[in-house]
Design a protein around this motif. Structure first.
Motif, PDB file in Angstrom:
ATOM      1  N   ASN A  18       0.830  -1.204   0.000  1.00 17.54           N
ATOM      2  CA  ASN A  18       0.000   0.000   0.000  1.00 17.54           C
ATOM      3  C   ASN A  18       0.865   1.254   0.000  1.00 17.54           C
ATOM      4  O   ASN A  18       0.630   2.191  -0.770  1.00 17.54           O
ATOM      5  CB  ASN A  18      -0.924  -0.010   1.222  1.00 17.54           C
ATOM      6  CG  ASN A  18      -2.023   1.027   1.125  1.00 17.54           C
ATOM      7  OD1 ASN A  18      -2.334   1.536   0.041  1.00 17.54           O
ATOM      8  ND2 ASN A  18      -2.624   1.349   2.245  1.00 17.54           N
ATOM      9  N   ILE A  22       1.190   4.251  -2.877  1.00 20.86           N
ATOM     10  CA  ILE A  22       1.015   5.671  -2.560  1.00 20.86           C
ATOM     11  C   ILE A  22       2.267   6.456  -2.929  1.00 20.86           C
ATOM     12  O   ILE A  22       2.187   7.566  -3.499  1.00 20.86           O
ATOM     13  CB  ILE A  22       0.685   5.843  -1.070  1.00 20.86           C
ATOM     14  CG1 ILE A  22      -0.663   5.194  -0.740  1.00 20.86           C
ATOM     15  CG2 ILE A  22       0.668   7.318  -0.684  1.00 20.86           C
ATOM     16  CD1 ILE A  22      -0.959   5.098   0.740  1.00 20.86           C
ATOM     17  N   ASN A  38      -4.723   2.730  -6.562  1.00 23.78           N
ATOM     18  CA  ASN A  38      -4.963   2.433  -5.148  1.00 23.78           C
ATOM     19  C   ASN A  38      -4.988   0.924  -4.941  1.00 23.78           C
ATOM     20  O   ASN A  38      -5.417   0.167  -5.812  1.00 23.78           O
ATOM     21  CB  ASN A  38      -6.246   3.087  -4.626  1.00 23.78           C
ATOM     22  CG  ASN A  38      -7.486   2.559  -5.320  1.00 23.78           C
ATOM     23  OD1 ASN A  38      -7.406   1.858  -6.306  1.00 23.78           O
ATOM     24  ND2 ASN A  38      -8.643   2.907  -4.796  1.00 23.78           N
ATOM     25  N   GLU A 239      -3.506  11.549  -0.854  1.00 22.07           N
ATOM     26  CA  GLU A 239      -2.429  10.565  -0.767  1.00 22.07           C
ATOM     27  C   GLU A 239      -1.681  10.673   0.564  1.00 22.07           C
ATOM     28  O   GLU A 239      -1.265   9.663   1.124  1.00 22.07           O
ATOM     29  CB  GLU A 239      -1.459  10.736  -1.935  1.00 22.07           C
ATOM     30  CG  GLU A 239      -2.057  10.433  -3.299  1.00 22.07           C
ATOM     31  CD  GLU A 239      -2.599   9.031  -3.429  1.00 22.07           C
ATOM     32  OE1 GLU A 239      -2.051   8.116  -2.790  1.00 22.07           O
ATOM     33  OE2 GLU A 239      -3.590   8.843  -4.155  1.00 22.07           O
ATOM     34  N   ASN A 242      -3.852   8.959   3.060  1.00 20.40           N
ATOM     35  CA  ASN A 242      -3.736   7.503   2.867  1.00 20.40           C
ATOM     36  C   ASN A 242      -2.403   6.978   3.388  1.00 20.40           C
ATOM     37  O   ASN A 242      -2.330   5.868   3.938  1.00 20.40           O
ATOM     38  CB  ASN A 242      -3.879   7.165   1.386  1.00 20.40           C
ATOM     39  CG  ASN A 242      -5.270   7.443   0.849  1.00 20.40           C
ATOM     40  OD1 ASN A 242      -6.238   7.475   1.604  1.00 20.40           O
ATOM     41  ND2 ASN A 242      -5.376   7.659  -0.450  1.00 20.40           N
TER      42      ASN A 242
END
Length: 272
Positions: A18, A22, A38, A239, A242
């Motif tokens: 992940n 990002i 994503n 972002e 995230n």
């Protein structure tokens, strides 16, 4: 106890993917035509600790006891929303307003698709000019042929209409089509396109075959805007949020491993 170690380890691996996704989005925030990605996750298999059973009186206990064994990355999806249009002083800068893609001919002879309209005119061996991207790959017309003009044309006087027609001024300096149109293509499922780097995409079984806007009446035609480039659709604020969430999830999984290790150490020391 060992299950918690492995489950937390899968969580750390998934969150690392992940964070990688990002970071790639943030690295390409200024890449022309870049489409953000994503990461999506799914749980792994469950282990049954107790099956359906009955009580001592014979009453049914319909629920089971199952424990999860972690998580894995299921897919990394591309987001094909429209990026911001950025003004450019270069005549061969083109942005697409709509769902279309430019097509280019790769060195391997295959056709690839892109939203990056940062093109240039390249001089050929015969003195003519071919419209290419900055890797020298020729841009294709609506019939799948490279866009090429002979040596009688002057590059800085060529223009492109919103319909993608290549135009050249006449005696009265009015742009007139010269019979060449930039090809624009759409897909039933853009999310199924395969990234091949440098903002290029390849068609796949998941995306379906390319739909030529010039010959397919069932798609809404896109517009070509000269003097603009489509920026990436990466939202830096989103972002960064995230990234914080992914970092916290990684830390929690790391804490679960530390806690499991501490509990195992305590259990080992009970005999002392």
């Amino acid at each position: 106890m060992v299950r918690s170690l492995w489950s937390a380890a899968t969580g750390m691996n998934a969150q690392q993917t992940n964070v990688d996704t990002i970071a790639n989005n943030l690295a390409n925030v200024n890449s022309v035509g870049y489409k953000a990605q994503n990461a999506q996750f799914k749980s792994l298999l469950y282990q049954t600790l107790q099956t359906k059973t009955t009580t001592a009186n014979g009453d049914p206990k319909p629920t089971t006891s199952q424990v999860g064994l972690g998580v894995r990355t299921s897919s990394i999806n591309s987001i094909f929303t429209q990026g911001s249009l950025l003004a450019s002083e270069i005549d061969t800068s083109f942005a697409i307003s709509g769902d279309g893609f430019f097509a280019v001919r790769g060195n391997d002879g295959n056709t690839y698709y892109t939203r990056n309209g940062d093109f240039t005119w390249a001089i050929g061996a015969n003195g003519g000019m071919t419209l290419t991207n900055h890797d020298g790959l020729p841009v294709l017309t609506e019939t799948g042929r490279p866009i090429a003009v002979d040596r009688s044309y002057i590059a800085n006087r060529l223009s492109i209409s919103q319909d993608g027609e290549v135009c050249y001024p006449d005696e009265l300096n009015n742009p007139q089509p010269i019979g060449i149109t930039i090809g624009l293509y759409q897909f039933n499922n853009p999310g199924g396109l395969v990234r091949v780097g440098d903002t290029l995409f390849a068609a796949s079984d998941a995306s379906g075959a390319a739909l030529n806007e010039a010959t397919n009446p069932n798609v809404q035609r896109s517009k070509v805007i000269q003097g603009y480039l489509e920026g990436s659709n990466v939202s830096v604020a989103d972002e960064m949020v995230n990234l914080i969430v992914a970092q916290r999830a990684y830390e929690m999984n790391s804490k679960a491993i530390t806690t499991s290790d501490s509990m195992m150490d305590t259990a080992n020391n009970l005999k002392r």
